[in-house]
Design a protein around this motif. Structure first.
Motif, PDB file in Angstrom:
ATOM      1  N   UNK A 148     -11.397  10.244   5.950  1.00  0.00           N
ATOM      2  CA  UNK A 148     -12.771   9.916   5.225  1.00  0.00           C
ATOM      3  C   UNK A 148     -12.436   9.374   3.799  1.00  0.00           C
ATOM      4  N   UNK A 149     -11.723  10.094   3.047  1.00  0.00           N
ATOM      5  CA  UNK A 149     -11.245   9.371   1.904  1.00  0.00           C
ATOM      6  C   UNK A 149     -10.595   8.144   1.919  1.00  0.00           C
ATOM      7  N   UNK A 150      -9.900   7.806   2.915  1.00  0.00           N
ATOM      8  CA  UNK A 150      -9.469   6.307   2.977  1.00  0.00           C
ATOM      9  C   UNK A 150     -10.468   5.473   2.857  1.00  0.00           C
ATOM     10  N   UNK A 191     -12.439   5.228  -0.191  1.00  0.00           N
ATOM     11  CA  UNK A 191     -11.772   4.656  -1.293  1.00  0.00           C
ATOM     12  C   UNK A 191     -11.674   2.865  -0.871  1.00  0.00           C
ATOM     13  N   UNK A 192     -11.644   2.607   0.378  1.00  0.00           N
ATOM     14  CA  UNK A 192     -11.745   1.127   0.727  1.00  0.00           C
ATOM     15  C   UNK A 192     -13.129   0.610   0.386  1.00  0.00           C
ATOM     16  N   UNK A 193     -13.907   1.326   0.428  1.00  0.00           N
ATOM     17  CA  UNK A 193     -15.509   0.807   0.054  1.00  0.00           C
ATOM     18  C   UNK A 193     -15.344   0.776  -1.555  1.00  0.00           C
ATOM     19  N   UNK A 203      -0.254   8.185   4.072  1.00  0.00           N
ATOM     20  CA  UNK A 203      -1.122   9.311   4.500  1.00  0.00           C
ATOM     21  C   UNK A 203      -1.718   8.737   5.591  1.00  0.00           C
ATOM     22  N   UNK A 204      -2.411   7.511   5.976  1.00  0.00           N
ATOM     23  CA  UNK A 204      -3.335   7.019   6.853  1.00  0.00           C
ATOM     24  C   UNK A 204      -2.231   6.674   8.230  1.00  0.00           C
ATOM     25  N   UNK A 205      -1.104   6.346   7.987  1.00  0.00           N
ATOM     26  CA  UNK A 205      -0.254   5.994   9.069  1.00  0.00           C
ATOM     27  C   UNK A 205       0.331   7.584   9.643  1.00  0.00           C
ATOM     28  N   UNK A 236      -7.443   1.626   6.345  1.00  0.00           N
ATOM     29  CA  UNK A 236      -8.875   1.964   7.072  1.00  0.00           C
ATOM     30  C   UNK A 236      -9.033   1.399   8.390  1.00  0.00           C
ATOM     31  N   UNK A 237      -8.705  -0.034   8.549  1.00  0.00           N
ATOM     32  CA  UNK A 237      -8.630  -0.969   9.736  1.00  0.00           C
ATOM     33  C   UNK A 237      -7.701  -0.046  10.814  1.00  0.00           C
ATOM     34  N   UNK A 238      -6.474   0.420  10.485  1.00  0.00           N
ATOM     35  CA  UNK A 238      -5.647   1.110  11.320  1.00  0.00           C
ATOM     36  C   UNK A 238      -6.229   2.611  11.899  1.00  0.00           C
ATOM     37  N   UNK A 239      -6.873   3.264  11.014  1.00  0.00           N
ATOM     38  CA  UNK A 239      -7.497   4.390  11.193  1.00  0.00           C
ATOM     39  C   UNK A 239      -8.725   4.144  12.377  1.00  0.00           C
ATOM     40  N   UNK A 240      -9.371   3.241  12.082  1.00  0.00           N
ATOM     41  CA  UNK A 240     -10.454   2.895  12.668  1.00  0.00           C
ATOM     42  C   UNK A 240     -10.139   2.341  14.177  1.00  0.00           C
ATOM     43  N   UNK A 241      -9.067   1.630  14.292  1.00  0.00           N
ATOM     44  CA  UNK A 241      -8.490   1.183  15.649  1.00  0.00           C
ATOM     45  C   UNK A 241      -7.867   2.305  16.334  1.00  0.00           C
ATOM     46  N   UNK A 242      -7.322   3.266  15.685  1.00  0.00           N
ATOM     47  CA  UNK A 242      -6.432   4.251  16.242  1.00  0.00           C
ATOM     48  C   UNK A 242      -7.648   5.261  17.082  1.00  0.00           C
ATOM     49  N   UNK A 243      -8.791   5.338  16.166  1.00  0.00           N
ATOM     50  CA  UNK A 243      -9.898   6.349  16.856  1.00  0.00           C
ATOM     51  C   UNK A 243     -10.560   5.632  17.928  1.00  0.00           C
ATOM     52  N   UNK A 244     -10.840   4.427  17.818  1.00  0.00           N
ATOM     53  CA  UNK A 244     -11.423   3.644  18.917  1.00  0.00           C
ATOM     54  C   UNK A 244     -10.412   3.536  20.010  1.00  0.00           C
TER      55      UNK A 244
END
Length: 124
Positions: A72-74, A77-79, A105-107, A7-15
């Motif tokens: 969004x699903x990841x 799930x993290x939450x 799937x996230x990577x 989840x952190x990787x996805x957020x960092x990628x988006x930012x």
């Protein structure tokens, strides 16, 4: 832990992509769905941006929509199962195979977004 890290990787990628495009977001308030919408728009990956007259347009729209659902699903799930939010005990319900699914799937999502960002920047 793997779910939270993904989840952190996805957020960092988006930012990272938004920063590279000089787009503004609220680092404290904007969640993954909001950041993702901005990235999809700037990279022309929003399902609504697909020209309906293109061959396979509906399939492309579905795939792009599903990619967004992965992010969004990841986050959801993290939450529920992640190590964040001060959980004191190990969460039950998910196995290592679920963690692998989330990580892979996230990577894949992050790699696709970064490849698209790079492609758009080298094409100009």
């Amino acid at each position: 832990m793997a779910i939270g890290s993904t989840k952190e990787l996805i957020e960092a990628t988006l930012k990272t992509i938004l920063n590279g495009c000089n787009l503004v977001y609220d680092d404290k308030k904007d969640d993954i769905p909001k950041l993702l919408k901005q990235v999809q728009k700037v990279l022309e990956l929003a399902p609504d941006d697909v020209d309906s007259s293109r061959k396979g347009a509906e399939i492309i729209k579905k795939v792009l929509s599903n990619l967004g659902s992965v992010a969004v699903g990841i986050a959801e799930l993290r939450n529920l199962y992640g190590s964040g939010h001060g959980k004191g005990q190990k969460s039950q319900g998910l196995t290592s195979r679920h963690a692998r699914l989330v990580v892979v799937s996230g990577t894949t999502l992050c790699a696709f977004l970064l490849d698209t960002y790079e492609h758009r920047n080298t094409a100009n």
